[in-house]
Design an enzyme around this catalytic site. Sequence first.
Site, PDB file in Angstrom:
ATOM      1  N   GLN A  79       8.747 -31.642   4.093  1.00 45.16           N
ATOM      2  CA  GLN A  79       9.299 -30.324   4.378  1.00 45.16           C
ATOM      3  C   GLN A  79       8.489 -29.242   3.681  1.00 45.16           C
ATOM      4  O   GLN A  79       8.048 -29.404   2.544  1.00 45.16           O
ATOM      5  CB  GLN A  79      10.752 -30.282   3.910  1.00 45.16           C
ATOM      6  CG  GLN A  79      11.597 -29.260   4.621  1.00 45.16           C
ATOM      7  CD  GLN A  79      13.083 -29.549   4.476  1.00 45.16           C
ATOM      8  OE1 GLN A  79      13.480 -30.693   4.286  1.00 45.16           O
ATOM      9  NE2 GLN A  79      13.907 -28.526   4.542  1.00 45.16           N
ATOM     10  N   SER A  83       8.031 -37.288   0.444  1.00 51.59           N
ATOM     11  CA  SER A  83       9.454 -37.020   0.666  1.00 51.59           C
ATOM     12  C   SER A  83       9.841 -37.437   2.084  1.00 51.59           C
ATOM     13  O   SER A  83       9.787 -38.606   2.424  1.00 51.59           O
ATOM     14  CB  SER A  83       9.764 -35.549   0.377  1.00 51.59           C
ATOM     15  OG  SER A  83      11.155 -35.317   0.373  1.00 51.59           O
ATOM     16  N   LEU A  84      10.228 -36.474   2.944  1.00 57.12           N
ATOM     17  CA  LEU A  84      10.530 -36.802   4.334  1.00 57.12           C
ATOM     18  C   LEU A  84       9.419 -37.640   4.963  1.00 57.12           C
ATOM     19  O   LEU A  84       9.671 -38.557   5.758  1.00 57.12           O
ATOM     20  CB  LEU A  84      10.703 -35.506   5.139  1.00 57.12           C
ATOM     21  CG  LEU A  84      10.523 -35.675   6.648  1.00 57.12           C
ATOM     22  CD1 LEU A  84      11.754 -36.313   7.247  1.00 57.12           C
ATOM     23  CD2 LEU A  84      10.136 -34.388   7.310  1.00 57.12           C
ATOM     24  N   ARG A  91      19.921 -37.298   7.464  1.00 61.96           N
ATOM     25  CA  ARG A  91      19.485 -36.955   6.105  1.00 61.96           C
ATOM     26  C   ARG A  91      19.422 -35.443   5.922  1.00 61.96           C
ATOM     27  O   ARG A  91      19.890 -34.897   4.921  1.00 61.96           O
ATOM     28  CB  ARG A  91      18.126 -37.588   5.830  1.00 61.96           C
ATOM     29  CG  ARG A  91      17.524 -37.329   4.455  1.00 61.96           C
ATOM     30  CD  ARG A  91      16.179 -38.042   4.374  1.00 61.96           C
ATOM     31  NE  ARG A  91      15.535 -37.959   3.071  1.00 61.96           N
ATOM     32  CZ  ARG A  91      14.588 -37.064   2.743  1.00 61.96           C
ATOM     33  NH1 ARG A  91      14.210 -36.147   3.640  1.00 61.96           N
ATOM     34  NH2 ARG A  91      14.033 -37.080   1.545  1.00 61.96           N
ATOM     35  N   HIS A 125      15.675 -33.552  -4.510  1.00 63.46           N
ATOM     36  CA  HIS A 125      15.055 -34.436  -5.501  1.00 63.46           C
ATOM     37  C   HIS A 125      15.529 -34.131  -6.920  1.00 63.46           C
ATOM     38  O   HIS A 125      14.749 -34.120  -7.870  1.00 63.46           O
ATOM     39  CB  HIS A 125      13.523 -34.387  -5.402  1.00 63.46           C
ATOM     40  CG  HIS A 125      13.007 -34.838  -4.074  1.00 63.46           C
ATOM     41  ND1 HIS A 125      13.078 -36.158  -3.673  1.00 63.46           N
ATOM     42  CD2 HIS A 125      12.449 -34.154  -3.047  1.00 63.46           C
ATOM     43  CE1 HIS A 125      12.570 -36.262  -2.459  1.00 63.46           C
ATOM     44  NE2 HIS A 125      12.198 -35.062  -2.050  1.00 63.46           N
ATOM     45  N   GLN A 128      15.250 -42.010  -3.245  1.00 62.52           N
ATOM     46  CA  GLN A 128      14.255 -40.948  -3.133  1.00 62.52           C
ATOM     47  C   GLN A 128      14.884 -39.558  -3.053  1.00 62.52           C
ATOM     48  O   GLN A 128      14.363 -38.592  -3.606  1.00 62.52           O
ATOM     49  CB  GLN A 128      13.384 -41.210  -1.892  1.00 62.52           C
ATOM     50  CG  GLN A 128      12.197 -40.293  -1.762  1.00 62.52           C
ATOM     51  CD  GLN A 128      12.046 -39.800  -0.331  1.00 62.52           C
ATOM     52  OE1 GLN A 128      12.904 -39.096   0.185  1.00 62.52           O
ATOM     53  NE2 GLN A 128      10.949 -40.181   0.286  1.00 62.52           N
TER      54      GLN A 128
END
Length: 314
Positions: free
Chosen positions: A10, A93-94, A118, A196, A245
């Site tokens: 993102q 991440s994503l 998510r 996060h 994560q």
Amino acid sequence: MGVAWLFPGQGSQAVGMGKELARRYPRATRVFEEANDALAIDLRALCFEGPAEELDRTANTQPALLATSIACLRAAEEAADGLGAPRLVLGHSLGEFTALVAAGVLAFADALRLVRTRGELMQAADPTGAMAAVIGLDAYVVARALVGTAVVVANDNAPGQIVISGPLSALPQATEALKAAGAKRVIPLKVSGAFHSPSMRAVAPALAEAIRATPFGKLKYRVIANVDAQPHEHASDFVTLLEKQVHSPVQWVASMRRAAGEGATTFIEFGAGNVLTGLVKRILPDARTANVSDPATLKEALDLVRQDPHREPG
């Protein structure tokens, strides 16, 4: 000694992403058609035409970026008549979900639905959270300066480029502490929560349920995970890793260094922009990098891969 594939997260999104590749390569076109069918929304129009404020909504951004990255990968495969097998696959991440699609673990349609869920969970989890980029300090200095605040290190992106996460109300205190420690700048990011960070633990139970309900295949390529910066050979590892994560820091610097230690010397980023290849150059100055986001960068990336005498056959 080998090629690593990278998939962005993102923040890389931009209106128009994937449009030119889809116009030229039928395999990329089919990706967006499959995405529309899987989600029952016009994701293709959102990626190609916007509006930006809708594309930037977390629940939309995550499937849009995943679809665009896979379209870029499929376009490259079509243009090259098959890519060589990567030594490693990584996503930020994503992008780790995208990496698992590329590695054969998640079916594309299943991954789209999973990251849509998510994104919805993350978007709703913490409306009082915020994130900021810290320029000029390394992660351990940032972490030390944040002791006593409610803010934590969220992404160790590159030497001198760290992202922090926590309650919006705690950012002024954290900013003062970081500037006192020598930070050049602390830049608020346009996000809808403290990603996060411990505040995302509320997301974990519902996300874990969605992950466990998603079929997992076998890994075709090893994937280095954000949570532990270790290469994994078993798809089942990611049932737990993907849940962790969302509330754990992204160990990108350690992941890149581990990739280099595993023999990766060329890093190809598939998706909107070139954020990750920029980070690679800061972490591994001698690495060769390219990104695939449009026809011009696709040609440059394939030229680079073909020059690699050590690339592994597909």
